[in-house]
Motif scaffolding. Structure first.
Motif: not given
Length: 242
Positions: A197-220
């Motif tokens: 998941l962190a790889e997909a977020v890093a290369d732009g195939r996925a985007e995380v919206l929001g703030e807080g522990p869950l959003a940060d966890g999704l961003r790795g």
């Protein structure tokens, strides 16, 4: 002489007649469409018309028959919602909800077989929930996560949020803790284990919206970038198509 009316025969119980737990399980859920009805009801109570709309290809007779079998087998119940809805819905029993790991395992096993999207293939956004549960359901930080694809939107309950109820649901959540936006191809890559998941977020195939522990966890574990909107309901972002 008038023909004598024949008494109705009791329905013959279908069984493999094998003293085996796998055979007994298939006695209950081995018929065509039954497990897909369970897939739909795992997201919460649904009306008959909604089930029929999200099970393309099933006839009304077969759907009614399967629901009746599921009620008789203790997998589902039919109840009427209170006014002003006053509609009848079907929902899973505790035993029916126990099929979640079965469906999740089937989805994981079947994910590699999903190749190119054929013109005859129906698709619903919430069908991606099961293959993504392995990736998203076990997040360290629990919460309510919206998942947005071009095909539509659904939400997943993670951590403590998933206890005692539906682990995913139709459409956006009322107050999500974060939102994950991605395309179907990226979702399938995650389900197959082809990328993290962190790889997909890093290369732009996925985007995380929001703030807080869950959003940060999704961003790795990375904090929110200053130029990214914190709203979980913004329609501005569209997933990158490759």
């Amino acid at each position: 002489m008038p023909r004598q009316q024949q008494s109705a025969r009791p329905a013959r119980r279908r069984s493999y007649d094998q003293f085996c737990p796998a055979a007994r399980a298939l006695d209950s859920v081995g018929d065509r469409w039954t497990l897909l009805i369970v897939r739909e009801l795992l997201a919460g109570p649904r009306r008959y018309t909604d089930l029929h709309a999200d099970l393309p290809g099933v006839s009304t007779d077969v759907l009614a028959s399967r629901l009746r079998d599921m009620e008789q087998g203790g997998l589902a119940v039919r109840r009427r919602l209170p006014p002003p809805a006053a509609a009848a819905v079907y929902e899973l029993t505790e035993r029916g909800r126990g099929l979640l790991p079965v469906l999740a395992a089937l989805a994981e096993w079947g994910a590699p077989a999903l190749g190119e999207h054929r013109p005859t293939d129906a698709v619903r956004a919430h069908w991606f929930a099961l293959p993504l549960l392995r990736v998203l359901g076990g997040l360290a930080h629990g919460g309510l996560l919206d998942v947005r694809l071009p095909e539509g939107e659904f939400h997943i309950r993670t951590g403590a949020e998933a206890e005692g109820g539906a682990v995913y649901g139709y459409g956006p959540a009322d107050r999500p803790d974060a939102c994950l936006v991605l395309g179907a191809e990226a979702a399938l890559d995650l389900a197959r284990g082809a990328c993290a998941l962190a790889e997909a977020v890093a290369d732009g195939r996925a985007e995380v919206l929001g703030e807080g522990p869950l959003a940060d966890g999704l961003r790795g574990g990375r904090p929110l970038e200053p130029d990214v909107s914190g709203s979980c309901t913004s329609d501005a972002f569209q997933p990158t198509r490759r």
